[in-house]
Motif scaffolding. Structure first.
Motif, PDB file in Angstrom:
ATOM      1  N   TRP A  36     -58.009  47.467 -11.132  1.00 23.58           N
ATOM      2  CA  TRP A  36     -57.589  47.828  -9.786  1.00 23.58           C
ATOM      3  C   TRP A  36     -58.508  47.254  -8.710  1.00 23.58           C
ATOM      4  O   TRP A  36     -58.124  47.104  -7.544  1.00 23.58           O
ATOM      5  N   PHE A  37     -59.740  46.921  -9.096  1.00 23.97           N
ATOM      6  CA  PHE A  37     -60.752  46.506  -8.125  1.00 23.97           C
ATOM      7  C   PHE A  37     -60.769  45.001  -7.868  1.00 23.97           C
ATOM      8  O   PHE A  37     -61.567  44.521  -7.060  1.00 23.97           O
ATOM      9  N   LEU A  38     -59.904  44.215  -8.529  1.00 27.94           N
ATOM     10  CA  LEU A  38     -59.974  42.762  -8.387  1.00 27.94           C
ATOM     11  C   LEU A  38     -59.741  42.285  -6.948  1.00 27.94           C
ATOM     12  O   LEU A  38     -60.457  41.388  -6.484  1.00 27.94           O
ATOM     13  N   PRO A  39     -58.766  42.807  -6.191  1.00 27.88           N
ATOM     14  CA  PRO A  39     -58.636  42.351  -4.801  1.00 27.88           C
ATOM     15  C   PRO A  39     -59.891  42.593  -3.971  1.00 27.88           C
ATOM     16  O   PRO A  39     -60.263  41.762  -3.146  1.00 27.88           O
ATOM     17  N   ILE A  40     -60.551  43.729  -4.207  1.00 30.70           N
ATOM     18  CA  ILE A  40     -61.796  44.026  -3.489  1.00 30.70           C
ATOM     19  C   ILE A  40     -62.868  43.019  -3.881  1.00 30.70           C
ATOM     20  O   ILE A  40     -63.597  42.484  -3.036  1.00 30.70           O
ATOM     21  N   LEU A  41     -62.950  42.733  -5.191  1.00 32.41           N
ATOM     22  CA  LEU A  41     -63.943  41.770  -5.679  1.00 32.41           C
ATOM     23  C   LEU A  41     -63.670  40.383  -5.120  1.00 32.41           C
ATOM     24  O   LEU A  41     -64.603  39.657  -4.730  1.00 32.41           O
ATOM     25  N   GLY A  42     -62.398  39.998  -5.066  1.00 29.65           N
ATOM     26  CA  GLY A  42     -62.051  38.698  -4.512  1.00 29.65           C
ATOM     27  C   GLY A  42     -62.455  38.563  -3.059  1.00 29.65           C
ATOM     28  O   GLY A  42     -62.996  37.534  -2.632  1.00 29.65           O
ATOM     29  N   ALA A  43     -62.216  39.626  -2.263  1.00 33.31           N
ATOM     30  CA  ALA A  43     -62.605  39.607  -0.851  1.00 33.31           C
ATOM     31  C   ALA A  43     -64.114  39.500  -0.707  1.00 33.31           C
ATOM     32  O   ALA A  43     -64.628  38.781   0.170  1.00 33.31           O
ATOM     33  N   TYR A  44     -64.848  40.201  -1.581  1.00 27.63           N
ATOM     34  CA  TYR A  44     -66.302  40.154  -1.549  1.00 27.63           C
ATOM     35  C   TYR A  44     -66.816  38.744  -1.818  1.00 27.63           C
ATOM     36  O   TYR A  44     -67.687  38.232  -1.102  1.00 27.63           O
ATOM     37  N   TYR A  45     -66.262  38.088  -2.846  1.00 27.85           N
ATOM     38  CA  TYR A  45     -66.722  36.743  -3.185  1.00 27.85           C
ATOM     39  C   TYR A  45     -66.326  35.721  -2.122  1.00 27.85           C
ATOM     40  O   TYR A  45     -67.080  34.768  -1.838  1.00 27.85           O
ATOM     41  N   ARG A  46     -65.163  35.898  -1.495  1.00 34.96           N
ATOM     42  CA  ARG A  46     -64.790  34.989  -0.406  1.00 34.96           C
ATOM     43  C   ARG A  46     -65.766  35.125   0.756  1.00 34.96           C
ATOM     44  O   ARG A  46     -66.163  34.120   1.366  1.00 34.96           O
ATOM     45  N   MET A  47     -66.182  36.352   1.040  1.00 33.50           N
ATOM     46  CA  MET A  47     -67.159  36.562   2.108  1.00 33.50           C
ATOM     47  C   MET A  47     -68.496  35.928   1.728  1.00 33.50           C
ATOM     48  O   MET A  47     -69.139  35.269   2.566  1.00 33.50           O
ATOM     49  N   LYS A  48     -68.922  36.104   0.482  1.00 34.78           N
ATOM     50  CA  LYS A  48     -70.188  35.503   0.057  1.00 34.78           C
ATOM     51  C   LYS A  48     -70.159  33.993   0.184  1.00 34.78           C
ATOM     52  O   LYS A  48     -71.170  33.362   0.563  1.00 34.78           O
TER      53      LYS A  48
END
Length: 424
Positions: free
Chosen positions: A408-420
């Motif tokens: 369930w957390f993959l969209p959140i993780l994707g947004a985090y990595y795009r920001m990084k």
């Protein structure tokens, strides 16, 4: 455009399955017909074991036939970080296990006569930002002192001798790395195992397992067997009684496109050395030439699962990224587009061992083509009474808190990595 894996579409199907019904007693049941399972079945059959390999689909259908076909030695993580975490001695031992995996693939290709275009082309890791090159330089300094003295830095001014793009700021070369036609390799391994006497059943998903006298009862729609030992080589399979595994592996989408064949002049401009190429972004991209001179371009285009709609969206993102790297490819035709699932562990390192009398090896986290081949072979020895050979024997594997198999957390993780990627 074909919405299917180039590797599976251009490799002959496995045609050496047994005609006898699935029943009786076996020494080992191998669950999964990818690289780990096929390598293990071959190694076990060479030892004289009676082996049944049970594949839910067809040989190589999942991650083993949907990756980039790269045998990249070294870590997915920065070497300096790994040495700081584990100490140099242990980090070097793990690093050299990946080297051994590449060596084993090469040896099996030669010994079993597998026609898969294996070649030691080397891997080039490109710095997406100037500060990333400084990190690569520090890593190479440590590697040269112990684990891999053959690595070398490529300064930005020298990159055009390697790749025809101005997008990057230098790179780190790993000369031992290789690539191959992974579809032909995995099906070649399974064919070699069958030639040695392993019985390989496609379309035989394991639906139930339980302990019985003499080992384990293993049930599939094609029949039921009793096996003295079981090896789970199933990765992130969503079929069967694998709940314990699913709490420890996160299926992360990986997507790839393959272009029309390139001309000799295009290859000379874009890929003069024919290396495997990967960059340093968190949302990593990678590319290579196929044996018939197409450009394969892949990466974490989206943190999403794989289905035709998701794959097509991801393919459009990858085409745009490829054009950013190589502007002259803007009008290139895309002939193949597909997705697959990478079996990620929390620390991006594999896990292998034994639990309740059942053995397992998986969690290769994007470096599976050679490590899975190596671990299939090693697990054959582990199951034969040599557990010390397992390089992951001392690694604990706790469940991921709050995770029960649905990421369930993959969209959140994707947004985090795009920001990084934007800020670091």
């Amino acid at each position: 455009m074909k919405m299917t894996s180039y590797w599976l579409d251009t490799s002959p199907p496995f045609e050496h399955g047994p005609t006898n019904p699935l029943e009786g007693h076996y020494d080992v049941a191998v669950v999964g017909g990818g690289l780990t399972g096929s390598s293990a079945a071959l190694a076990l059959a060479k030892k004289g074991a009676r082996v049944a390999l049970l594949e839910a689909g067809v040989i190589g259908n999942a991650a083993s036939g949907r990756n980039g076909g790269m045998c990249n030695n070294g870590f997915a993580q920065n070497y300096a970080v790994m040495a700081g975490r584990f100490g140099k001695e242990k980090a070097n031992a793990i690093y050299k296990a990946f080297d051994t995996g590449v060596d084993l693939v090469e040896r099996l290709v030669q010994e079993e006569g597998i026609d898969c275009s294996f070649a030691r082309v080397g891997k080039l890791k490109l710095a997406a930002k100037p500060e990333h090159y400084d990190v690569l330089a520090r890593s190479q300094e440590l590697l040269a002192a112990g684990a891999d003295p053959e690595t070398r830095l490529i300064a930005r001014g020298d990159l055009h001798g390697e790749v025809g793009t101005d997008r990057y700021h230098g790179g780190l070369l790993f000369p031992k790395s290789a690539n191959m036609h992974v579809g032909r390799f995995v099906r070649g391994l399974a064919t070699a195992a069958a030639r040695r006497g392993a019985e390989i059943y496609e379309n035989a998903p394991v639906m139930a397992m339980r302990k019985v006298d003499g080992g384990h009862s293993v049930e599939t729609p094609k029949g039921k067997i009793v096996a003295r030992q079981v090896l789970l080589a199933s990765g992130i399979s969503q079929v069967g009684p694998l709940g314990w595994i699913r709490r420890r592996i996160v299926p992360v989408g990986a997507f790839l496109v393959v272009t029309e064949p390139l001309s000799p002049s295009q290859i000379a401009r874009l890929m003069p050395t024919g290396r495997n190429v990967v960059d340093t972004r968190n949302l990593v991209v990678y590319w290579r030439l196929t044996p018939d001179n197409r450009l394969l371009f892949g990466g974490r285009a989206r943190f999403a699962g794989t289905n035709p709609q998701s794959d097509e969206k991801s393919g459009r993102i990858l085409k745009a990224t490829m054009t950013d790297v190589y502007p002259e490819m803007a009008d290139a035709r895309i002939d193949y587009c597909w997705g697959g699932l990478v079996d990620m562990t929390r620390d991006r390192l594999p896990r292998a061992g034994e639990r309740d009398g059942i053995y397992y090896s998986m969690g290769y986290s994007g470096h599976g083509t050679h490590m899975s081949t190596l671990m299939g072979s090693i697990m054959a020895d582990v199951m034969d009474g040599r557990p010390a050979l397992n390089p992951w024997k001392d690694f604990s594997w706790p469940a991921i808190p709050g995770y029960f198999g649905r990421p369930w957390f993959l969209p959140i993780l994707g947004a985090y990595y795009r920001m990084k990627d934007l800020v670091t």
